[in-house]
Design a protein around this motif. Structure first.
Motif, short mmCIF file in Angstrom:
data_model
loop_
_atom_site.label_atom_id
_atom_site.label_comp_id
_atom_site.label_asym_id
_atom_site.label_seq_id
_atom_site.Cartn_x
_atom_site.Cartn_y
_atom_site.Cartn_z
N ASP A 29 0.84 -1.21 0.00
CA ASP A 29 0.00 0.00 0.00
C ASP A 29 0.87 1.25 0.00
OD1 ASP A 29 -2.29 -1.53 -0.04
OD2 ASP A 29 -2.63 -1.40 2.13
N ALA A 30 1.98 1.22 0.75
CA ALA A 30 2.88 2.37 0.78
C ALA A 30 3.59 2.55 -0.56
CB ALA A 30 3.91 2.21 1.90
N LEU A 31 3.91 1.46 -1.24
CA LEU A 31 4.58 1.55 -2.54
C LEU A 31 3.68 2.20 -3.59
CD1 LEU A 31 6.42 -1.90 -2.84
CD2 LEU A 31 7.36 0.30 -2.12
N ILE A 32 2.39 2.10 -3.39
CA ILE A 32 1.44 2.67 -4.35
C ILE A 32 1.40 4.20 -4.25
CG2 ILE A 32 -1.02 2.77 -4.96
CD1 ILE A 32 -1.22 -0.16 -4.09
N GLU A 33 1.82 4.74 -3.10
CA GLU A 33 1.77 6.19 -2.90
C GLU A 33 3.13 6.74 -2.50
OE1 GLU A 33 -1.34 7.38 -0.31
OE2 GLU A 33 -2.90 6.30 -1.40
N PRO A 34 4.13 6.67 -3.39
CA PRO A 34 5.47 7.15 -3.03
C PRO A 34 5.56 8.64 -2.79
CG PRO A 34 5.36 6.64 -5.38
CD PRO A 34 4.08 6.14 -4.76
N ALA A 35 4.56 9.39 -3.25
CA ALA A 35 4.57 10.83 -3.00
C ALA A 35 4.50 11.14 -1.51
CB ALA A 35 3.41 11.50 -3.74
N GLN A 36 4.04 10.18 -0.73
CA GLN A 36 3.90 10.37 0.72
C GLN A 36 5.20 10.08 1.47
OE1 GLN A 36 0.98 11.65 1.78
NE2 GLN A 36 0.35 11.58 -0.37
N PHE A 59 7.61 -2.05 -8.78
CA PHE A 59 7.63 -0.62 -8.51
C PHE A 59 8.28 0.15 -9.66
CE2 PHE A 59 9.81 3.09 -6.61
CZ PHE A 59 8.73 3.73 -6.05
N VAL A 60 9.41 -0.34 -10.13
CA VAL A 60 10.13 0.34 -11.23
C VAL A 60 9.35 0.25 -12.54
CG1 VAL A 60 12.21 0.28 -12.66
CG2 VAL A 60 12.40 0.07 -10.17
N GLU A 61 8.86 -0.95 -12.86
CA GLU A 61 8.22 -1.14 -14.16
C GLU A 61 6.82 -0.52 -14.20
OE1 GLU A 61 8.62 -4.82 -16.11
OE2 GLU A 61 10.64 -5.19 -15.36
N SER A 62 6.28 -0.19 -13.04
CA SER A 62 5.01 0.53 -13.02
C SER A 62 5.23 2.02 -13.25
CB SER A 62 4.30 0.32 -11.68
OG SER A 62 5.01 0.95 -10.62
N GLY A 63 6.51 2.45 -13.26
CA GLY A 63 6.83 3.85 -13.49
C GLY A 63 6.77 4.71 -12.25
N ALA A 64 6.64 4.07 -11.08
CA ALA A 64 6.48 4.85 -9.85
C ALA A 64 7.78 5.49 -9.37
CB ALA A 64 5.92 3.95 -8.74
N GLY A 65 8.92 4.90 -9.74
CA GLY A 65 10.19 5.43 -9.28
C GLY A 65 11.32 4.49 -9.60
N ASP A 66 12.45 4.69 -8.93
CA ASP A 66 13.63 3.85 -9.12
C ASP A 66 13.84 2.98 -7.88
OD1 ASP A 66 14.22 5.00 -11.63
OD2 ASP A 66 15.16 6.72 -10.62
N ALA A 67 14.70 1.98 -8.03
CA ALA A 67 14.95 1.07 -6.91
C ALA A 67 16.41 0.64 -6.89
CB ALA A 67 14.05 -0.16 -7.00
N TRP A 83 20.89 8.31 -3.68
CA TRP A 83 19.96 9.11 -2.88
C TRP A 83 19.98 10.56 -3.35
CZ3 TRP A 83 19.84 13.40 0.19
CH2 TRP A 83 18.72 13.55 1.02
N ASN A 84 21.18 11.11 -3.53
CA ASN A 84 21.29 12.49 -3.99
C ASN A 84 20.65 12.68 -5.36
OD1 ASN A 84 22.65 13.73 -1.81
ND2 ASN A 84 24.60 12.90 -2.48
N ARG A 85 20.86 11.70 -6.23
CA ARG A 85 20.30 11.78 -7.59
C ARG A 85 18.77 11.79 -7.52
NH1 ARG A 85 21.23 13.86 -12.43
NH2 ARG A 85 20.56 12.52 -14.16
N ALA A 86 18.19 10.98 -6.64
CA ALA A 86 16.74 10.95 -6.49
C ALA A 86 16.21 12.30 -6.04
CB ALA A 86 16.35 9.86 -5.50
N GLN A 87 16.94 12.96 -5.16
CA GLN A 87 16.51 14.28 -4.70
C GLN A 87 16.59 15.31 -5.82
OE1 GLN A 87 15.15 14.10 -1.60
NE2 GLN A 87 15.83 11.99 -1.88
N GLU A 88 17.65 15.24 -6.62
CA GLU A 88 17.82 16.17 -7.74
C GLU A 88 16.71 16.02 -8.77
OE1 GLU A 88 21.65 15.31 -9.29
OE2 GLU A 88 22.73 16.02 -7.50
N LEU A 89 16.34 14.77 -9.03
CA LEU A 89 15.33 14.50 -10.05
C LEU A 89 13.91 14.59 -9.50
CD1 LEU A 89 16.98 11.42 -11.82
CD2 LEU A 89 16.96 13.80 -12.61
N GLY A 90 13.78 14.61 -8.19
CA GLY A 90 12.45 14.58 -7.59
C GLY A 90 11.75 13.27 -7.85
N ARG A 91 12.53 12.18 -7.91
CA ARG A 91 11.99 10.86 -8.26
C ARG A 91 12.09 9.92 -7.05
NH1 ARG A 91 10.37 8.17 -12.63
NH2 ARG A 91 10.95 5.98 -12.95
N PRO A 92 11.00 9.23 -6.68
CA PRO A 92 11.04 8.32 -5.54
C PRO A 92 12.10 7.23 -5.71
CG PRO A 92 8.78 8.75 -6.17
CD PRO A 92 9.64 9.34 -7.25
#
Length: 210
Positions: A29-36, A59-67, A83-92
């Motif tokens: 359920d948490a993986l479905i809402e990574p914006a949180q 998670f990755v193939e659904s397009g929700a983010g990276d892993a 981790w830094n790259r995820a923050q720069e891109l704004g990507r979970p």
């Protein structure tokens, strides 16, 4: 029992779907809402063969983010860069580890994953921690059915009801049990019978077979 179909690009030796039960439903359920997620980062841990890598792939193939899978096995500076790259891109970013993360600098122990890099430890300490637990009866039965399906093995309701109360109550225990049933069935050139179920349970140390 709820299940999630995996994409066609999933490895051929992987289960065709993810079984969802009390052990993993909160994490899913948490993986479905990574914006949180705080700082767009979550750490997923769980027992061996509990589907952590499958969930990361979904998670990755659904397009929700990276892993990052097997995070405790990669260099800490590389993980810090991710981790830094995820923050720069704004990507979970979903980080998969065998053990739950423990804040504070140090070495991992038998129960917790720690890191030595202070900056990485502080970042991971702020992440959302998600954990997969051990399966209950309903999930054990569903896992038996999935692993049997992968092997072209027929385990009817009477088989799963007999086995669920006697098997090793873990994801890896169920997988080994079904593998043992399949092998014994092939060796004896017969469909699985109660004798085979009992021998497979004995082989995998599932407890008393009565």
């Amino acid at each position: 029992m709820r299940q999630i179909a995996l994409p066609l690009s999933a490895a051929s030796d992987s289960p065709p779907r993810i079984v969802v039960g009390e052990a993993n439903a909160p994490a899913i359920d948490a993986l479905i809402e990574p914006a949180q997620w705080p700082f767009r980062t979550a750490i997923l841990s769980g027992p061996p063969r509990s589907g952590k890598s499958l969930l990361a792939r979904w998670f990755v193939e659904s397009g929700a983010g990276d892993a990052v899978d097997d995070a405790q096995g990669i260099p800490e500076d590389a993980l810090f860069h991710r981790w830094n790259r995820a923050q720069e891109l704004g990507r979970p970013l979903l980080i998969v580890a065998d053990k739950p993360f423990a804040p504070g600098v140090g070495d991992s122990d038998g129960e917790r994953w720690r890191v030595r890099l202070p900056d990485l430890s502080s970042r991971l300490g702020a992440a959302l921690n998600l954990a997969i637990g051990e399966p209950d009866d309903a999930m054990l039965i569903a896992l038996m059915e999935v692993h049997a399906e992968m092997r072209g093995l027929v385990l009817d309701h009477s088989a799963t009801q007999y086995l669920v109360g006697r098997c090793t109550r873990s994801h890896v225990g169920v997988e080994r049990l079904v593998a043992a049933i399949d092998r014994l069935s092939l060796e004896r050139k017969t469909a699985p019978t109660m004798a085979i179920w009992r021998d497979a349970l004995e082989e995998t140390k599932g407890g008393a077979q009565t």
